[in-house]
Write an enzyme that holds these catalytic residues in place. Structure first.
Site, PDB file in Angstrom:
ATOM      1  N   CYS A 125       0.844  -1.187   0.000  1.00  0.00           N
ATOM      2  CA  CYS A 125       0.000   0.000   0.000  1.00  0.00           C
ATOM      3  C   CYS A 125       0.884   1.244   0.000  1.00  0.00           C
ATOM      4  O   CYS A 125       1.791   1.378   0.811  1.00  0.00           O
ATOM      5  CB  CYS A 125      -0.892  -0.069   1.238  1.00  0.00           C
ATOM      6  SG  CYS A 125      -1.069   1.456   2.121  1.00  0.00           S
ATOM      7  N   GLU A 126       0.628   2.112  -0.964  1.00  0.00           N
ATOM      8  CA  GLU A 126       1.532   3.253  -1.112  1.00  0.00           C
ATOM      9  C   GLU A 126       1.307   4.326  -0.054  1.00  0.00           C
ATOM     10  O   GLU A 126       2.096   5.249   0.073  1.00  0.00           O
ATOM     11  CB  GLU A 126       1.421   3.846  -2.514  1.00  0.00           C
ATOM     12  CG  GLU A 126       0.124   4.554  -2.813  1.00  0.00           C
ATOM     13  CD  GLU A 126       0.085   5.064  -4.252  1.00  0.00           C
ATOM     14  OE1 GLU A 126       0.815   4.532  -5.100  1.00  0.00           O
ATOM     15  OE2 GLU A 126      -0.686   6.007  -4.507  1.00  0.00           O
ATOM     16  N   HIS A 127       0.226   4.219   0.682  1.00  0.00           N
ATOM     17  CA  HIS A 127      -0.035   5.220   1.724  1.00  0.00           C
ATOM     18  C   HIS A 127       0.712   4.927   3.012  1.00  0.00           C
ATOM     19  O   HIS A 127       1.046   5.832   3.760  1.00  0.00           O
ATOM     20  CB  HIS A 127      -1.537   5.306   2.016  1.00  0.00           C
ATOM     21  CG  HIS A 127      -2.339   5.672   0.809  1.00  0.00           C
ATOM     22  ND1 HIS A 127      -3.484   5.019   0.436  1.00  0.00           N
ATOM     23  CD2 HIS A 127      -2.116   6.609  -0.141  1.00  0.00           C
ATOM     24  CE1 HIS A 127      -3.954   5.553  -0.688  1.00  0.00           C
ATOM     25  NE2 HIS A 127      -3.138   6.501  -1.057  1.00  0.00           N
ATOM     26  N   HIS A 128       0.930   3.647   3.297  1.00  0.00           N
ATOM     27  CA  HIS A 128       1.557   3.278   4.569  1.00  0.00           C
ATOM     28  C   HIS A 128       2.794   2.412   4.387  1.00  0.00           C
ATOM     29  O   HIS A 128       3.456   2.095   5.367  1.00  0.00           O
ATOM     30  CB  HIS A 128       0.552   2.513   5.440  1.00  0.00           C
ATOM     31  CG  HIS A 128      -0.687   3.287   5.757  1.00  0.00           C
ATOM     32  ND1 HIS A 128      -1.834   3.209   4.983  1.00  0.00           N
ATOM     33  CD2 HIS A 128      -0.948   4.178   6.738  1.00  0.00           C
ATOM     34  CE1 HIS A 128      -2.750   4.007   5.499  1.00  0.00           C
ATOM     35  NE2 HIS A 128      -2.250   4.609   6.553  1.00  0.00           N
ATOM     36  N   GLN A 145      -5.091  -0.647  -4.366  1.00  0.00           N
ATOM     37  CA  GLN A 145      -5.778  -1.780  -4.997  1.00  0.00           C
ATOM     38  C   GLN A 145      -6.656  -1.342  -6.171  1.00  0.00           C
ATOM     39  O   GLN A 145      -6.733  -2.017  -7.195  1.00  0.00           O
ATOM     40  CB  GLN A 145      -6.607  -2.512  -3.947  1.00  0.00           C
ATOM     41  CG  GLN A 145      -7.289  -3.764  -4.489  1.00  0.00           C
ATOM     42  CD  GLN A 145      -8.079  -4.498  -3.433  1.00  0.00           C
ATOM     43  OE1 GLN A 145      -7.781  -4.409  -2.240  1.00  0.00           O
ATOM     44  NE2 GLN A 145      -9.099  -5.223  -3.849  1.00  0.00           N
ATOM     45  N   HIS A 200      -5.830  -5.728   3.665  1.00  0.00           N
ATOM     46  CA  HIS A 200      -4.876  -4.624   3.797  1.00  0.00           C
ATOM     47  C   HIS A 200      -4.375  -4.562   5.229  1.00  0.00           C
ATOM     48  O   HIS A 200      -5.168  -4.282   6.139  1.00  0.00           O
ATOM     49  CB  HIS A 200      -5.544  -3.294   3.411  1.00  0.00           C
ATOM     50  CG  HIS A 200      -5.808  -3.189   1.945  1.00  0.00           C
ATOM     51  ND1 HIS A 200      -5.135  -2.310   1.140  1.00  0.00           N
ATOM     52  CD2 HIS A 200      -6.640  -3.892   1.138  1.00  0.00           C
ATOM     53  CE1 HIS A 200      -5.556  -2.459  -0.114  1.00  0.00           C
ATOM     54  NE2 HIS A 200      -6.475  -3.410  -0.138  1.00  0.00           N
ATOM     55  N   CYS A 243      -2.726  -2.357   6.552  1.00  0.00           N
ATOM     56  CA  CYS A 243      -2.879  -1.013   7.128  1.00  0.00           C
ATOM     57  C   CYS A 243      -4.266  -0.825   7.734  1.00  0.00           C
ATOM     58  O   CYS A 243      -4.508   0.131   8.456  1.00  0.00           O
ATOM     59  CB  CYS A 243      -2.566   0.073   6.098  1.00  0.00           C
ATOM     60  SG  CYS A 243      -3.705   0.140   4.713  1.00  0.00           S
TER      61      CYS A 243
HETATM   62 ZN    ZN Z   1      -2.663   1.791   3.533  1.00  0.00          ZN
END
Ligand code: ZN
Length: 216
Positions: free
Chosen positions: A104-107, A145, A173, A175
């Protein structure tokens, strides 16, 4: 009669050494010393001692891991779709349960699950394992995703001249399960329907039965 190929047992174990080498030939393009330096900084920043015995090799280990996990960034997934075969096939081809893991590119936490990839061929078909290779190449990079699902579908639309393409991805996920809202067991499902899978309800229904029919 539609064709369904269940890769749940095969995707991980089916690569031979040479194929494995070709799958990730680009790891050296990831700047591993830079990652090592950064991981050392993170360890110091959380109040750890990066020089204690247990952590001494961790930055290098994480650098090698990131090179592997993000290796898809330096690979064009289209190369797996360049070789197609002329074949008359007017039925849905589905490769189900392609296991994958991505980040996941956010976390920068992993999300993992299964991709189901289907197409209704025009006059060309593609080697079945190539669909799994495309999933792999698109997964091995910082991702979300929703975009991953669209990317795989669009690649197939562009390269296969298929009458329709469908991609359904189910993933957990981390995250969402180990931090934040902490909802273990939640499953994120995304789909991208192109061509006849979008326009024809009966084709879409057939696909859903092929994917989920025997598991309901
Ligand atoms: Zn994430």
């Amino acid at each position: 009669m539609a064709s369904v190929f269940d890769l749940s047992e095969r995707t991980d174990g089916s690569l031979d050494a040479e194929e494995e080498q070709r799958s990730f030939p680009v790891e050296h393009r990831v700047d591993q010393p830079r990652i090592e330096f950064a991981v050392r900084e993170i360890l110091a920043a959380i109040g750890e001692d990066p020089d204690r015995e247990g952590l001494r090799d961790t930055p290098a280990r994480v650098a090698r891991m990131y090179a592997e996990l993000f290796g898809g960034l330096h690979e064009d997934p289209r190369r797996h779709l360049s070789k197609s075969f002329s074949e008359t096939c007017d039925e849905v081809v589905l490769v189900r349960d392609i296991s994958f893991n991505s980040m996941c590119e956010h976390h920068l936490l992993p999300f993992m699950g299964k991709a189901h990839v289907a197409y209704l061929p025009g006059d060309r078909v593609i080697g079945l394992s190539k669909l799994a290779r495309v999933v792999e190449a698109v997964a091995r990079r910082p991702q979300v995703q929703e975009r991953m699902t669209e990317e795989i579908a669009n690649l197939l639309v562009e390269e296969l001249s298929a009458k329709g393409v469908a991609v359904v991805i189910e993933a957990v996920h981390t995250c969402m399960t180990i931090r934040g809202v902490r909802k273990p067991g939640s499953l994120c499902v995304t789909s991208a329907m192109k061509g006849c899978f979008r326009t024809k309800a009966s084709t879409r229904a057939e696909l859903m039965t092929l994917i989920y029919g025997d598991r309901r």
